[in-house]
Design an enzyme around this catalytic site. Sequence first.
Site: not given
Lengths: 327, 327
Positions: A152, A148, A124
């Site tokens: 990632k 998050y 992402s």
Amino acid sequence: MHILVLGAAGMVGRKLVERLVRDGRLGDGAITRMTLQDIVAPAKPDTSIAVETIAGDFAVPGFAEKLVAARPDVIFHLAAIVSGEAELDFDKGYRINLDGTRMLFDAVRLIGDGYKPRLVFTSSIAVFGAPFPDTIGDEFVNAPLLSYGTQKAIGELLLADYSRRGFFDGVGIRLPTICIRPGAPNKAASGFFSNILREPLAGKEAVLPVSEDVQHWHATPRSAVGFLLHAATMDTAKIGPRRNLTMPGLTATVGEQIAALKRVAGEAVAARIKRVPDPFIIGIVAGWPRTFEAKRARELGFTTEEKTFDDIIRIHIEDELGGKFVA
Amino acid sequence: MHILVLGAAGMVGRKLVERLVRDGRLGDGAITRMTLQDIVAPAKPDTSIAVETIAGDFAVPGFAEKLVAARPDVIFHLAAIVSGEAELDFDKGYRINLDGTRMLFDAVRLIGDGYKPRLVFTSSIAVFGAPFPDTIGDEFVNAPLLSYGTQKAIGELLLADYSRRGFFDGVGIRLPTICIRPGAPNKAASGFFSNILREPLAGKEAVLPVSEDVQHWHATPRSAVGFLLHAATMDTAKIGPRRNLTMPGLTATVGEQIAALKRVAGEAVAARIKRVPDPFIIGIVAGWPRTFEAKRARELGFTTEEKTFDDIIRIHIEDELGGKFVA
């Protein structure tokens, strides 16, 4: 060719599976078998291909070993806890996004007899954090501002190291914000980028919580699937050790999005957008990236289906609305 | 003030402990207690400060909880498997450098009642991988080319996220290659940078395996200790979310190193360097960084003791050789 998809019930996962079933092949190989995993059972596609669907948590010890035991040729790893939930539930985010990813990578590694599948990992642009340069190049630091994005970024580092060591042949792709995201409006801070187009096209009102000069990085669901297929079939001899790539996209201000909506669907549709500034969303979005160079990905053959924001709207009308919208 | 040092028996750890004992204080606080951990028992310093030495593997589940149970005010995390070993033993490198670091961070997090120590993590310029720009800036991508660098880069990401969430007050420092490293010559690929100075100063021959135009990034052991102390006492309100900093250093070619040796110790000493090109070492070193900007670290008050490479040699003669060398 046997294909394993983790996260097959998600929006991108479903579209990937639809496309694989429609094509019946991936690159030069006919698809003979598919294994589709998600936390809820993925829908079983209508196809002559042998399909197994598996509902279960891939971050439970032992689960990944079972998923890879049949030695799939290509693994698409799309399973993740999304950013909002990973921020609210620290343990769950790290357990799924970090430990689960590592368990999957280790399950492949520990087969250890020369088995070396292509492994495509969806990362992402959340691996990047402000402050940003005007255009973010391929050598910009990964300094995420959310758990998050941290998870990632760690997945990316593991993917590169495991690939370098020859445990699998990994490609990590950093997806732009998907626009127009189909389905009901959601409460993600990024939701309005899609809501202000999708809802008016369906005859409904939508709320725009930010000013029209907010600029962001977008790609259609169709392009996202195209990126995944290219990552699964590209010649990785050309990629070198930096196996995580920022995908191409289109940059647009909200004003440009609305202008495109007017051109494609008319003033009356665009008039369904209501401006209700939300200081909370304005604050979050201020820290988001606006434009990427994505030079390496383009050189390696990744392309978007859309060339303009008008195309983004037309593709939604074609793919999701059967060619019609509420004028 | 209670200080915990993990990796206290290593070269930098020993020098840090010596300095803390000599100063008797860290910043504004008097040191009242020290806990020194390593896989082998650290030497017990001669001091009136209460010192506990602990031999044990910090990556064994439950061990980190015991280390932090007494709620040290400052934690120096220097424990690691070095790059060569982490490359040869995949499991051990990940277990110690990744899992161990995460266990430590989680042990602090799980105390969870407002306990928020300063935590200083020694990272490495191995988080960077070629190709490099001529000067590596503070926004250059972390794309390591070894498992060791991967593990350190992951530790950095965790440190930043755990600090952002308020679990501790972390600072990660990427040390330059330490020069002149005291002790016997070792087989690390970087060993020659120190060997070609230390051995001739002790009257012994040393082998130079690369050409004199090889350029690299150095700091003395004395500066490394200074970086650690500053990281432990600096005002972290100024650091922002990017808590991992490339430390300042001196860049020099091997030719410049030798010229400095001649100036400080004379031609006869420098004549003890034998040129024996080693294609293996030449190949490894070709992928190493040469110069960093280290702008943020300098702005945040990190400084080197040495201003020239001559100083690097003089500091070794002062700190390690009692002011004398074999002319």
